[in-house]
Every structure is written in C-alpha cells, then in structure tokens.
Write an enzyme that holds these catalytic residues in place. Structure first.
Site, short mmCIF file in Angstrom:
data_model
loop_
_atom_site.label_atom_id
_atom_site.label_comp_id
_atom_site.label_asym_id
_atom_site.label_seq_id
_atom_site.Cartn_x
_atom_site.Cartn_y
_atom_site.Cartn_z
N GLY A 173 -20.18 23.97 28.85
CA GLY A 173 -19.24 23.42 29.42
C GLY A 173 -19.10 23.72 31.09
N LEU A 176 -14.04 23.23 35.36
CA LEU A 176 -13.50 24.21 36.16
C LEU A 176 -13.54 25.69 35.55
CD1 LEU A 176 -10.10 22.57 37.53
CD2 LEU A 176 -12.32 23.10 38.75
N ALA A 177 -13.40 25.64 34.24
CA ALA A 177 -13.42 27.10 33.43
C ALA A 177 -14.84 27.48 33.42
CB ALA A 177 -12.82 27.03 32.03
N HIS A 182 1.21 11.22 28.59
CA HIS A 182 1.69 11.12 29.99
C HIS A 182 2.38 9.95 30.21
CE1 HIS A 182 1.47 10.89 34.36
NE2 HIS A 182 1.00 12.19 34.58
N SER A 213 -0.86 8.89 39.16
CA SER A 213 0.04 9.82 39.38
C SER A 213 1.58 9.64 38.99
CB SER A 213 0.03 10.28 40.77
OG SER A 213 1.04 11.28 41.06
N ARG A 262 7.75 14.63 31.16
CA ARG A 262 6.63 13.73 30.80
C ARG A 262 7.00 13.24 29.35
NH1 ARG A 262 1.01 16.37 32.93
NH2 ARG A 262 1.30 15.68 35.07
N HIS A 288 -3.25 12.45 27.27
CA HIS A 288 -3.76 13.06 28.48
C HIS A 288 -4.06 14.61 28.40
CE1 HIS A 288 -3.73 13.89 32.76
NE2 HIS A 288 -2.80 14.55 32.65
N GLU A 328 -8.96 24.56 28.85
CA GLU A 328 -8.23 23.38 27.97
C GLU A 328 -8.76 23.69 26.54
OE1 GLU A 328 -8.18 19.44 28.92
OE2 GLU A 328 -7.10 18.87 27.34
N LEU A 369 -5.39 22.91 36.41
CA LEU A 369 -6.33 23.28 37.06
C LEU A 369 -6.21 24.94 37.36
CD1 LEU A 369 -6.33 20.46 39.76
CD2 LEU A 369 -7.47 20.35 37.76
#
Lengths: 268, 640, 225
Positions: free
Chosen positions: B40, B43-44, B266, B284, B333, B404, B428, B444
């Site tokens: 993967g 970001l991670a 969400h 958003s 949420r 979400h 995640e 993030l």
C-alpha cells in the site's frame, strides 16, 4: 458556473450506442465494437454506465470492458477514456465526474484509450502511464529525509506564491494533457511539478538539476514536443495553466546555460 | 493468547520518549542487510517506505493502482490536525490528545493517542519541507482553521484537497528513494497472502494484475498500509479498489482483527440516485456551519428540492436544532447521521428514494448574500450540481449519511506490530488511535504519524532482534501459500455461475448497511449473520467470472476482494453482536438513554475486541485488551 | 554529449531553436518590408533599385543575408525533425474521432510553413535569383549603373496569378505569425502576467499588419497600371 444553467430534466430511459475500443493485450491488434445500451439514466456517471454495460456483458458470457478507475470523485487521476474526440469527454472534468446528462437520447459515443507512444495500451481502454512516475522519479521532489527539518513557520512564503504553487500542484497525473495534445506532449504534466517546486523556496536548491533531469526523462519516454497549441490546458480537468509550460521552458533553458554539469540519464 | 499491548510505563507525556530510548537500534551499516515489504502506498505506506529507505533498509513497495500516487488518501478533503498552537488559542499536545480520546468515545489507548498528538507537530514540519503548499496567511505563515467542531484552530489545510497534497508529498519522498534504488516499486500488483516462516512474517504472495503472474517476495518484515474496509458496504466514500484483502489474509494467518464493527458514517454525502450507483461522494462537513438540516413534519414521499420552498416554515422540522438546541446542526458526525436515518425510517425522508434530508442554505443566502455563500462553498455547490443535476442555490441540497472510514482494523501493539511477529499494520489498516469514532482531520495525521515517525523507530527494535539471514522464496512455506492462492483463483474461475460480482457485492452491502450500519439490534444482527452465510454460499456456487488468470482481469480482481469482504462482514456482525453498548459510531438500539441518545457502558465494554481466526467456517474467538484510563476521566458525551 | 548538443537535441532545446530562428525571421520580415515599401515611391523604381543594390553588395548586409539563409534552413530542418518526432509520439494507433479544442493555426503550423516555403521558392526564383544571376536590364541614376529589379517586379505584378499567389501566401504567413509570434515568447519562457497582454497584442497586430502591407504592394502595383 455554466453547468448550472444547462441542467436537464432527469430521465432513466436514454438509448445510447457505444463504440468501444477492444484490445486483448498489447501484442494483439484492437478494433471497435458497438454496444447498444438502453435505460440509461441521466443521473448515472459515465463510469456507472460502463458498469451497467459490463454487468450485461458478463451475464451474456462476454468479457467485460477493461477500464481504469478508482476514487470516482475526480482526484485520484486513475480514470481516463477519450470520449467523442476529447479526453474525459465533453466537459472539462474527469470521466468519473462526467454524467450521462451531458449526452442525448440516441447518441453514439465513441470511447477510445489514451493514445501515445509513451502510454502503450494494456487492455481495452487501460493504458500504461508509468512513464509519468519515472519522470517524477527523475527529480520531482525535494531531497530531504524524514526528520531534522526546520519548523514549518521558519520558511515564510508569500500567499500569492503559495497559491500559485498550489495551482500547479493540483495536477492529478491523469494524462489528459498527453491525450489531448496532437504531439502527445507531456509538457503540462512536467511543468506542473517543476513549477510547484521552482516557485517554493524549498525547491530552490535543486531547481536547475530538477528541470534538466525531468525534461531528459520526458524525452526518453518518447513524449512529443510542445507546440503551444493549448489543447492540454483546455482539456486539463484541474485547469493547470500554460503559464507553467512557459516557466518550465525558462527553467530548463536557464538551467542548461548555467548549471554545473550533472549526470542526466535519457535524452534522445 | 495473551494480548500484550507493550504500552511503556511511566507518565503519559514521557512514554514515547522513554520508549524510543529503550528500543533497540540497528547499526547503520547493517540496515542494508534487511529487506522490508510495504504493502500500500497511501499516506502510511508511502511515508513508511520512504522513511525506511532513507534509513538504509531495502524496501519493496506494492500497490494495486497503476501508480503509488493514486492511493485513496488522495481523496481526503478537509485537513490535518497538529498541535502547533500557531494561533495562540490555547492548543497543546495534551488538548489534541484529550480531544481525540474524547472524540473516540473513550475506546482508544491513551498512550497511542498521546504519541499521535506529540508527533503531529513534526508532520507539518516534514510536509512543508517537502514543498506541500499548505494554505498561508498574507504574512507568509501557515493558516489554520477549526474543523469538526474543535474549539481551537489546529487544522492545516490545502484548499479542499489536503489529502492529495500530503500524499503527493509522501509520493515525492518515495520517488526519490525509488530513484536512489532503495525502494523497488511494484505497481498494479496485489498482495494475496502473507507468508510465515517459523511463526514470523517473512514474505508475501502477490499477483501481477497485468499478466496474472503470482510471485513470492521475501523480507525481514511486512508492513500492511492497506487502508480501511468501508467497501464492505459496497456503497461508501472509499475508492472502488479499496479492499480488505491484505488485512483479511493476514488475519487468517494469525493477525487478530480489532474492533471490526467500528465504522464511521459521515452525515453530509450526496444521496443515492438509483440502482446504478457505484459509490458515494462526500461533501465537507463544513457545510453544516451554514446549512440547516430539515425534513417535512408530515411525510411527503418523493418531495423534490424544487418543491421544498413551497413547504411553509411551520411545516418543517429542523430536527437537529430541535433535539440538540446547544449544538444544533453542528452535532458530531455520528449524532447527525443517526438522526437523519431516524427521520427517513419514520418515512419523512425526501427525494425520489426517500433516503435523504434537506440541507438548506436559504437563510444563509438571505443573511450573508449569495456571493458570500458562493465564496465559502462554491466548489462544493458545483460538485453537488455536477453529480445531482440540481442547483443548490435555488433549492436545498439533499444529503444522506455514507460510510466513510473504519476505525477497526488489525490489532497492533504500541509498536504497530500485529499479533504475528514481523507483521505490522499502519494507518487506517490498524485499529489503534481513533477508538470508536474518528475526529475530523485526524486520519491524515495518523497515517503520516505511523509512517514517518513511529515505524522508523519501532521496526528497528524488532529487526535488531532477528537474524539478518534472508529467507529463500523457494521454501515450502512460500510454495504452499502460492498454491493456496492459485487454488482460490482457479476455484473462482471455474464456478462459471450466473451472478456478477457487483450484484453479489451490492447484496452484501445492503445487508451490512441495513443491519450493521448506523444502528444495530440484536435481532437484526442475527438475521444479518444468516444472510451473509447464505450469500457466501451463493458466491462460491454462483459467481460469474469470465476470462483467465493470465491477463488483466478486473472481474477476477473484484471477485477475490468481495470474497474477503463477505467473510469480514460476518466478523463485523459478530463484533457488533458482542458489543451490546452504544459507543462512538456504534449505536446499539438496546443501549440508549431514555431520550434516545447513545448509552456507553464502561463497566462491561471498556476493552478492545480482538478477534482470532480459528479456521474456515469456524467461529472466531474473542480476546479482550482492557483499556485502562490512567490519565483521563471518562464522561458521557452530551450535545443537548 | 556536451551540454550544448544535449540542449539542442532535447525537445525543449529544439523548440528554443525554432523560437529564436522564428524571431530572427520576424525581424527580417520588418527589414524586408521596409525595402518593399520603396516600391511605392512614384520614382519609376529608383529608390527600390538603389535599395536592392545596397542589399546585395554591402558586405555587412551580405553577411547578415547568409546568416538569414542559414536561419531559414535551420527553421525548416528543425521543424521537420520536430514534426517527425511529434508524429511518432502519438504511437502506433491514432484516434478515430478527434474534437480539437485548440486553435486551427496552432495545429497547422507545418502546413502553413510549407505554403510559405513554396512561396519562398517561387519568390526567390522570380526576384532574388534574377537579381543575382539573371540577365537583368540596367538603369542609370546619377551616372551610376543599377540593375533594374523594379521593372522585373513591376512586370511580375501585372500577372494575376502571381499576385494571387503572393496574396494567398501572405495570408498563410499571417496565420503562421498569428501563432508563431506569441508561441516563440512562450517557448523562450518569456511569460509574465504583466507583459503577456502586450506580447499577445503586439503578436496579433504584427501578424495582421505586416503580411497585409506585404500583400498590399503587389495589389497596389497591379491596380496602379
């Protein structure tokens, strides 16, 4: 925004004829196949319409049409498709954000893969865009390691400059610029990254080397030369400006004339 | 099995610092002798791969997309939290820690969350140094905004595409290491199994998605940075390709799965428009700052946005304002989502499906003018018009909740290692930092914290303790794993059934959404379990996947992912059945206050539910990691 | 490869060469136009013939003219090289349907350039070669003998087909300049929001005015019989 004026009444009963490029793999020759498709809803996205086609094909025992897609919200850059003579179709957006309300009942829609020597077809509408990654690997970064960096606010950047860098940084790497260009030139893509980092103070130390290396790699991949037709800008789903290409030209020229000799791979 | 979270002793604020000191180090000259596999490139993954390569490890990175830049982190909109306190408004590491713990409804580990808050400040520095163009003030310094109801402005953002810019930053660091030869990148390559040698993760089996070729890769450690599993619901805001396969195959090889039922829903997504819908689009939640949420007081089936303005004020029910006078439309949420669902369940939903509520900007436009509203939300309004064909300046928007984010994931200890030695889960994909509910702008932060600033330290401790010797992919363990994968593929291709993968996936999604979505009951979950087992049978006897393994075969890719989703779905239901309390994104109807609010049960459920796979079609075994709150006093959330 | 050949062999370097040679030729057009305007003097061609001799005998001008020939050649050869490269870049298969979103001129610089080249051949054969090697009659001004190029030109412009070719070629030139002028600045990276408007305006004005004046001369002379 003009699209608000052009909204049509929703229907779920359009008849569309699709003319789709089918090609088993890179080694075999491809050709168009025609698929009539009924009960198309105006609320469908273009890719959802292809999903419907694929499910129908599989039920009939035919291979599904291969196409690239992932986020389906216009940001990952994975979807492509040359629709009725335009990359990402008639609107200046990504194919995943194109909806069937942009078409009329009875339309024939021609769907082709991106065409470029540097983007060989893998299957049907899927092409290989790894050339873009290799260009980024040639210099699209700031050479810093994780940790040991200054505090984020130690580098003040004028808002205007930050905004301009941002405008270049929004490139999603979809390749529509290459697909749209009559020369299959990747200049808009390359210039977006070069611009972002040339504008920001963080990118300054490697500025010359970066421009030279990225251009050399771009040439080595077999992309065409820019003839300033502006088709890329007109079709870019993220509205990247031609100004960036001018900046790349300037960066590259001044780098060529003033840089210290660097090892550059590639070149024609 | 005893779960050892390896939380360091000592005062909260010193745990990480002390732990870093106590971790074993790998000699710089020896780092090049270790191979690390990273699956993967979000970001991670991208941040971990780049950082480890910079340290000197040899990294092999894998992604199923055509480029590492496409990972779904790219779609995150809002921003990233960091306790920089640049705004002088009282923020601190402790406050970020506290908000995250509270937001997670006291179901996260204090130690992990505090570490997350600590390293948050480094993340911003790192990203700026990479050239990430964050929003700035005219003076040239970084801008912040308050996000997700936080009392301080600690969110850094890059217009509405923060995830994109952060990912491109990590991608650029990754590219540099690819160019340096320290990372070997495999794109269009999907991981299909983990290979264990002597009980340790020592490699993976992958499939080249273009040629179908199965390959073995060996390494000294395997990092799964493969994201969440929201697509178990078929319709979610996840990318179409997002899947649980890597995590699930790891789970079946012994990695415990933590809190699988914790799903974030969400509230402000664009409603489903028809059976053709393939995914949902999030808008958003800042829209709730100015939009008022309502439904008609009396059910009006099929009410459209155009007809909405004919409904007089007296006949409208602004249900969030009515029920939560102090927070109004800005409730968290989970509360906003649940209430929208309740209205639709009562039959008061709007739109052609009845599964939507209005989000009305009429008052905001009257108060501030259309220009001001356009300046704030113009791009969101355009996106809405593009997708729905409705003009949100003229009538209200319609919104409905959508899946979400998944807080659950592979169970990991403080070092991010799963219960399989040498197998790590980051971002995640792990369960660790968000408890039962994730705060806005924290995903993030966690992905990058794990990749840039946690794993580079903790992996050394493990590697320093194992042999440098490489294992050959000729070993029987690799062959066995590969044969198994091959069998699965052949089985699927030979079913030659009648039902498409999408159909079956949709059916699974519907079961999950109806019974294991925003609110859950014992009876419903039991019913769901039966239905999923039925669906599993249907899949393995009647799925239609054409073509062969030796080509780009997207239907085959999907089928393998859906097969894993079906199994995961059953585990989610088991986990939801077990947790008879309401907490965070998990609402059990049996556990509510007299006025219908979520009722947490700290006495019985203050633990992480970690599930152990015991074999095909065997019930999974629950292990509990008790959550000890040493530093924070738990309270019941209230937004009345 | 040293840095210079590397620069010239890169796609960007080749474009820079196109831009620089193009801009030089734009300057040349101005000089040429000034000369041509001498034809409009009502002096039976005296000013023009003096000018023509000056242009063919002055050593400095002669040197510049050789540079000019070389530059035209480079402009043509590099255009060919680039066009071949660009054609290949599309790959083995082209599009079945295209729906261009760029200006026609920008996409057809090659065709326009070829038209101009054909004109150039006719033009050079008709006047330039005559002046250099042709059996041209002479005239005398102030006891000096000059080649009477004016009469050659004057005669040529009595032929409709010649005037027509001239005018059509100038239209091609106008379109070529319409894109080329501004494009050259873009290629050289001379782009700044403060000056872009000016470059655009001057480029467009130049593309219209200069070819129009060129075309006006044969038309005028044709009508002025």
């Amino acid at each position: 925004m003009n699209l608000l004026n052009g909204l049509k009444e929703a229907t779920n009963n359009m008849k569309i004829t699709l003319k789709v490029w089918r090609q088993k793999n890179n080694a075999t020759k491809g050709g168009f196949k025609v698929y009539p498709i009924e009960h198309v809803s105006t609320d469908m996205s273009f890719l959802e319409m292809l999903d419907v086609l694929n499910n129908d094909l599989v039920r009939k025992g035919e291979d599904a049409v291969a196409f690239d897609h992932d986020c389906r919200e216009g940001i990952c850059g994975m979807c492509s498709l040359y629709i009725n003579g335009k990359p990402h179709g008639p609107q200046q957006t990504t194919t995943c954000q194109l909806h069937m309300r942009s078409f009329k009942d009875g339309d024939t829609i021609t769907v082709e893969p991106w065409r470029a020597k540097a983007f060989p077809v893998i299957r049907d509408l899927v092409v290989d865009r790894t050339a873009f990654d290799r260009i980024q690997q040639a210099g699209g970064y700031v050479s810093i390691n994780t940790g040991g960096v200054p505090d984020a606010n130690e580098i003040p950047i004028p808002k205007k400059i930050a905004d301009e860098a941002f405008d270049a940084a929004v490139c999603i790497g979809c390749g529509a610029c290459v697909a749209a260009c009559k020369n299959a030139s990747a200049m808009l893509f390359v210039s977006a990254k070069v611009s972002q980092l040339a504008l920001l103070p963080q990118g300054k130390p490697e500025r010359k080397e970066r421009a030279e290396k990225m251009v050399a790699q771009m040439d080595a991949e077999g992309f065409g030369a820019c003839t300033n037709t502006g088709a890329c800008e007109a079709e870019c789903p993220k509205g990247i400006s031609l100004t960036n290409i001018a900046r790349l030209n300037r960066e590259y020229l001044s780098a060529s004339l003033t840089s210290y000799e660097v090892e550059v791979k590639g070149g024609d | 099995m005893k779960l050892d979270s390896k939380i360091p002793e000592g005062p909260l604020a010193e745990k990480w610092t002390k732990h870093k000191f106590n971790l074993k180090l790998v000699n710089p000259a020896n780092k090049r002798k270790y191979d690390v596999i990273v699956v993967g490139t979000g970001l991670a993954g991208a941040s971990a791969a780049a950082s480890l390569a910079e340290l000197g490890y040899n990294v092999k990175a894998f992604c199923f997309q055509d480029s590492p830049r496409r990972a779904h982190s790219i779609a995150a909109q809002g921003g990233i939290n960091a306790a920089k306190n640049y705004q002088n408004d009282g923020d601190s590491v402790y406050r970020l820690f506290y908000d995250t713990i509270k937001g997670g409804d006291y179901r996260a580990r204090e130690s992990n969350v505090h570490r997350l808050a600590e390293v948050s400040v480094n993340i911003i520095d790192q990203c700026v140094a990479q050239g990430v163009p964050f929003a700035r003030e005219y003076g040239g310094l970084l801008a912040n905004r308050s996000f997700g109801g936080a009392q301080v402005s600690r969110t850094f953002y890059a217009r509405g595409q923060t995830g994109q810019q952060l990912l491109l930053g990590a991608y650029s660091a990754l590219n540099r290491q690819i160019a340096n030869g320290k990372v070997k990148m495999y794109t269009r390559t999907e991981m299909l199994d983990v290979v264990l040698v002597d009980g340790k993760a020592r490699g993976i089996i992958t499939r080249d998605l273009v040629t179908g070729k199965l390959e073995s890769h060996s390494g000294h450690a395997v990092l799964l940075c493969t994201g969440g599993y929201g697509n178990v619901f078929f319709l979610s805001t996840n990318a179409k390709g997002s899947n649980v396969t890597a995590s699930w195959r790891a789970h079946k090889k012994g990695a415990l799965f933590g809190n699988p039922c914790y799903t974030q829903i969400h509230p402000t997504c664009i409603p489903v428009s028809g059976d053709h819908q393939s995914k949902l689009t999030l808008m958003s939640e800042s829209l709730r700052n100015d939009g008022r949420v309502w439904v008609p007081k009396v059910a009006k089936p099929g009410l459209t946005a155009k007809e909405a303005k004919n409904i007089p004020e007296a006949d409208r029910d602004y249900f969030l304002e009515r029920k939560y006078p102090s927070f109004g439309n800005l409730v968290p949420r989970d509360v906003a989502s649940r209430n929208a669902k309740m209205m639709c369940d009562e039959g008061r939903g709007v739109g052609k499906t009845g599964l939507a509520v209005f989000l009305d900007f009429t008052d905001a436009i009257k108060r501030d003018g259309k220009k001001a509203v356009e300046a704030k939300y113009g791009n969101l309004f355009d996106m809405y018009a593009q997708i729905t064909g409705d003009n949100p300046y003229e009538g209200p928007m319609m919104i409905y909740p959508a899946v979400h984010y998944t807080m659950g994931g592979l169970w990991v200890d403080y070092n991010l290692m799963t219960t399989v030695p040498g197998l790590y889960a980051l971002g995640e994909a792990n369960f660790s930092d968000h408890g039962a509910n994730r705060l806005g702008a924290s995903a993030l932060m966690q992905g990058l914290a794990d990749g840039y600033f946690v794993i580079p330290y903790t992996i050394g401790d493990y590697l320093a303790g194992i042999s440098q010797e490489k294992v050959s992919t000729d070993r029987p363990e690799f062959k066995e794993a590969m044969d198994k994968v091959n069998n699965t593929i052949n089985t699927i291709l030979n079913i030659k059934g009648k039902r498409t993968v999408d159909e079956l996936h949709r059916e699974l999604g519907l079961i999950m959404w109806n019974y294991c979505g925003m609110s859950r009951t014992d009876a419903g979950l039991r019913e769901a379990k039966g239905k999923i087992q039925q669906l599993k049978k249907e899949f393995w006897s009647n799925v239609a996947v054409l073509g062969s393994n030796n080509e780009l075969n997207q239907e085959l890719e999907k089928a393998m992912r859906v097969a894993d989703f079906i199994e995961l779905g059953e585990l989610m239901v088991d986990d939801a059945l077990n947790r008879t309390e309401s907490c965070g994104g998990h609402f059990r109807e049996e556990s509510q206050t007299p006025d219908g609010e979520a009722l947490r049960n700290d006495d019985d459920f203050s633990y992480v539910a970690a599930w152990e796979f015991k074999g095909e079609n065997q019930p999974e075994v629950l292990h509990k990691e008790e959550l000890n709150y040493e530093f924070i006093k738990r309270t019941q959330r209230s937004y009345k | 490869m040293n840095w210079f050949t590397k620069l010239l062999s890169s796609t960007l370097g080749r474009k820079v060469l196109m831009a620089l040679t193009g801009l030089f030729l734009i300057l040349f057009l101005v000089v040429h136009l000034i000369g041509n305007l001498q034809l409009l003097h009502s002096d039976q061609g005296q000013a023009f013939n003096i000018y023509a001799r000056f242009m063919t005998t002055n050593p400095l001008i002669k040197t510049v003219s050789y540079v000019n020939y070389a530059i035209i050649l480079v402009h043509i050869v590099w255009a060919l090289l680039l066009t071949i490269h660009n054609r290949k870049s599309r790959g083995p298969e082209g599009y079945a349907v295209t729906n261009g979103s760029s200006a026609w001129t920008s996409r057809n610089m090659g065709i326009l350039g070829t038209l101009i080249l054909i004109f150039l051949v006719i033009h050079l054969k008709g006047f330039w070669a005559e002046m250099h090697w042709g059996g041209i009659s002479t005239v005398t001004y102030d006891n000096e003998v000059y080649k009477d190029l004016y009469t050659v030109v004057d005669k040529a412009y009595t032929m409709e087909w010649y005037v027509a070719i001239y005018v059509v070629s100038m239209i091609a030139l106008a379109f070529h300049l319409w894109h080329g002028f501004i494009s050259a600045f873009q290629t050289l990276g001379l782009n700044h929001s403060k000056y872009n408007g000016l470059i655009r305006f001057v480029g467009r004005a130049f593309a219209i005015i200069v070819p129009a004046l060129f075309a006006l001369i044969p038309i005028w002379m044709y009508l002025d019989k």
